[in-house]
Design a protein around this motif. Structure first.
Motif, PDB file in Angstrom:
ATOM      1  N   LYS A 117       1.011  -1.391   0.315  1.00 52.85           N
ATOM      2  CA  LYS A 117       0.386   0.248   0.364  1.00 52.85           C
ATOM      3  C   LYS A 117       0.704   0.936   0.005  1.00 52.85           C
ATOM      4  CE  LYS A 117      -3.963  -2.182   2.912  1.00 52.85           C
ATOM      5  NZ  LYS A 117      -4.054  -2.697   4.115  1.00 52.85           N
ATOM      6  N   HIS A 186      -4.726   0.294 -12.438  1.00 49.97           N
ATOM      7  CA  HIS A 186      -5.397   0.802 -10.994  1.00 49.97           C
ATOM      8  C   HIS A 186      -7.054   0.419 -11.569  1.00 49.97           C
ATOM      9  CE1 HIS A 186      -5.757   0.567  -6.920  1.00 49.97           C
ATOM     10  NE2 HIS A 186      -5.872   1.204  -6.631  1.00 49.97           N
ATOM     11  N   THR A 190      -9.063  -1.833 -10.485  1.00 49.90           N
ATOM     12  CA  THR A 190     -10.107  -2.120  -8.614  1.00 49.90           C
ATOM     13  C   THR A 190     -11.821  -2.289  -9.177  1.00 49.90           C
ATOM     14  OG1 THR A 190      -9.652   0.259  -9.310  1.00 49.90           O
ATOM     15  CG2 THR A 190      -8.580  -0.886  -7.830  1.00 49.90           C
ATOM     16  N   CYS A 266     -17.720  -2.555 -15.660  1.00 47.41           N
ATOM     17  CA  CYS A 266     -16.785  -1.777 -15.061  1.00 47.41           C
ATOM     18  C   CYS A 266     -16.748  -0.588 -15.224  1.00 47.41           C
ATOM     19  CB  CYS A 266     -15.863  -2.427 -15.438  1.00 47.41           C
ATOM     20  SG  CYS A 266     -15.676  -4.647 -15.290  1.00 47.41           S
ATOM     21  N   ALA A 303     -18.000  -2.786 -10.281  1.00 43.66           N
ATOM     22  CA  ALA A 303     -17.420  -2.113  -9.616  1.00 43.66           C
ATOM     23  C   ALA A 303     -16.832  -1.477  -9.929  1.00 43.66           C
ATOM     24  CB  ALA A 303     -15.855  -3.028  -9.324  1.00 43.66           C
ATOM     25  N   GLY A 305     -14.050   1.723 -10.112  1.00 44.97           N
ATOM     26  CA  GLY A 305     -12.175   2.231  -9.961  1.00 44.97           C
ATOM     27  C   GLY A 305     -12.225   4.184 -10.072  1.00 44.97           C
ATOM     28  N   SER A 340     -19.113  -2.263  -5.588  1.00 44.40           N
ATOM     29  CA  SER A 340     -17.842  -2.202  -4.863  1.00 44.40           C
ATOM     30  C   SER A 340     -16.777  -0.838  -4.875  1.00 44.40           C
ATOM     31  CB  SER A 340     -17.358  -3.370  -4.803  1.00 44.40           C
ATOM     32  OG  SER A 340     -17.125  -3.951  -4.380  1.00 44.40           O
ATOM     33  N   THR A 342     -13.434   1.798  -4.689  1.00 46.38           N
ATOM     34  CA  THR A 342     -11.583   1.640  -4.145  1.00 46.38           C
ATOM     35  C   THR A 342     -11.847   2.936  -4.727  1.00 46.38           C
ATOM     36  OG1 THR A 342     -11.148  -0.369  -5.315  1.00 46.38           O
ATOM     37  CG2 THR A 342      -9.422   1.359  -4.322  1.00 46.38           C
ATOM     38  N   THR A 343     -11.058   4.162  -3.808  1.00 43.98           N
ATOM     39  CA  THR A 343     -10.143   5.070  -4.315  1.00 43.98           C
ATOM     40  C   THR A 343      -8.843   5.176  -3.768  1.00 43.98           C
ATOM     41  OG1 THR A 343     -11.050   6.136  -1.923  1.00 43.98           O
ATOM     42  CG2 THR A 343     -12.529   6.216  -3.779  1.00 43.98           C
ATOM     43  N   CYS A 346      -2.935   5.904  -6.621  1.00 44.95           N
ATOM     44  CA  CYS A 346      -2.416   4.454  -6.846  1.00 44.95           C
ATOM     45  C   CYS A 346      -0.802   4.199  -6.452  1.00 44.95           C
ATOM     46  CB  CYS A 346      -2.628   3.945  -8.425  1.00 44.95           C
ATOM     47  SG  CYS A 346      -1.367   3.071  -9.256  1.00 44.95           S
TER      48      CYS A 346
END
Length: 409
Positions: A117, A186, A190, A266, A303, A305, A340, A342-343, A346
């Motif tokens: 991460k 990314h 995600t 997506c 999801a 991203g 879902s 994701t933030t 990257c």
């Protein structure tokens, strides 16, 4: 001692090239430097001679005056260059190496770094997790739109290109590894992009175009890119994407014309907090538009991203809530559809080596996709102005004239 010149933010709409000190292996005071970081020794760092350093949309947010960046902040976080000095604590990176520098600054030692991460390293910014070169509230590490820049924790952060001559031949592609290619990729990873996916990418700026190229690399069946800039949409079509002109109405309707259904598997937000409306409202800022639209058009169980930038301080926000990063999101829609999200930054190091190999072996031509365009350091202010006007290009600053004459399609 060599001199140094760098691009600095000097107030809303104003960028200048300044004479600045040559980097030393210690973090010096200056605009935007966290006081707790002043005097921090960097024996684990290297000084890099910038070969290519790019203008990013995230930089543009600051230059527009849409963040709390202080005047005099040295800009630039997309750095590719040659190591010209190594600190006594550097063991593996050598003087003469040509390296890609992830825009995230990471120590390689903390819990988050060990869990890959690297966008939220716990040790490089006294205020909060995560840091970057030349960016507001990111600890104050000097920006890389310069002739020379300090890179800390070099053994961890630097991606060394295996063949320097081969890398210079592909430098306009490889310079995208510091940020936008991994960032766009990314966003797709995600969002769950895989073989046969249908993908909608909001935004045809460089990150959106990089995401589109990444989606193709991941095996997507159909990649649709939405924007209101006709030239940027044309660039998306140039490498096989379908496009949606959001100034003509709701993206769902145009997606249905392409796919036969008004939804995709997506969704990717490559726009961020300066989003505009759709249709008749396309010229008005509406910062929640893209996120709400993506929730509507992403299939249930899918999801989203979100590589697009969102901030906690925006002096130019359309209302008091937006000035604090609070947006009117239809979270109920996302909940009802079990989507879902994701933030965040990257974690570049999670992807950059694999994407380097894809570039070196001609599996992707990212410079062509984003319109990589080299400019001298002195033309950086004009590059910022042209980019702000929507030029369908990714400006690559060439501080030492090492890539002059190269161009993307």
């Amino acid at each position: 001692m060599a001199g140094n010149r760098a691009v600095a933010y000097m107030g809303p709409g104003k960028v200048e090239v300044l004479d600045v000190p040559y980097p030393e292996l210690v973090l010096k005071d200056g605009p935007g430097v966290n006081p707790a970081n002043v005097g921090r020794p960097v024996p684990h760092g290297v000084v890099v001679k910038a070969v290519a350093t790019n203008i990013c949309g995230s930089d543009q947010h600051m230059v527009r005056g849409r963040t709390t960046a202080p005047e005099g902040l040295l800009l630039g976080h997309e750095i590719t260059g040659e190591v010209v000095e190594a600190g006594p604590g550097v063991e593996f990176v050598k003087v003469g190496d040509l390296v890609s520098v992830p825009f995230n600054i990471a120590c390689g030692r903390c819990r988050n770094c060990k869990e890959r991460k690297t966008g939220i390293c716990l040790n490089v910014n006294p205020d909060r997790p995560g840091s970057a070169y030349g960016y507001v509230d990111m600890g104050g590490w000097a920006g890389g739109q310069a002739e020379y820049v300090l890179v800390p924790y070099a053994d961890w952060n630097c991606l060394v290109f295996p063949d320097k001559d081969q890398a210079m031949e592909k430098i306009l592609d490889l310079t995208m590894l510091s940020d936008i290619f991994p960032t766009g990729f990314h966003g797709c990873v995600t969002a769950g992009v895989g073989v046969g996916s249908t993908v909608y990418i909001a935004g045809a700026g460089p990150v959106g175009l990089a995401a589109a190229a990444g989606a193709q690399l991941l095996g997507a069946a159909v990649v649709i890119v939405g924007d209101l800039n006709a030239e940027r949409l044309e660039r998306a079509r140039s490498f096989g994407c379908e496009t949606v002109d959001v100034s003509k109405g709701d993206p769902k309707d145009q997606i249905e014309q392409i796919l036969g259904v008004p939804e995709v598997d997506c969704g990717v937000d490559a726009v961020g907090f300066e989003a505009r409306g759709h249709g008749a409202g396309a010229q008005q800022e509406a910062p929640a538009t893209v996120l709400n639209s993506l929730m509507e058009l992403t299939a249930a169980g899918g999801a989203i991203g979100i590589p697009g930038l969102y901030v906690t301080g925006d002096p130019g926000g359309i209302d008091e809530a937006a000035k604090k990063g609070s947006l009117s999101l239809s979270l109920g829609t996302g909940w009802a559809k079990s989507l879902s999200f994701t933030t965040g930054q990257c974690p570049v190091m999670k992807y950059n080596r694999q994407l380097m190999m894809a570039i070196l072996h001609d599996k992707v031509h990212i410079a062509d996709a984003v319109g990589a365009t080299p400019i001298p350091l002195d033309q950086a202010p004009q590059g910022y102005a042209d980019f702000d006007q929507g030029a369908p290009k990714k400006y690559v600053i060439d501080p030492h004239g090492m890539i002059a004459g190269r161009s993307a399609a």
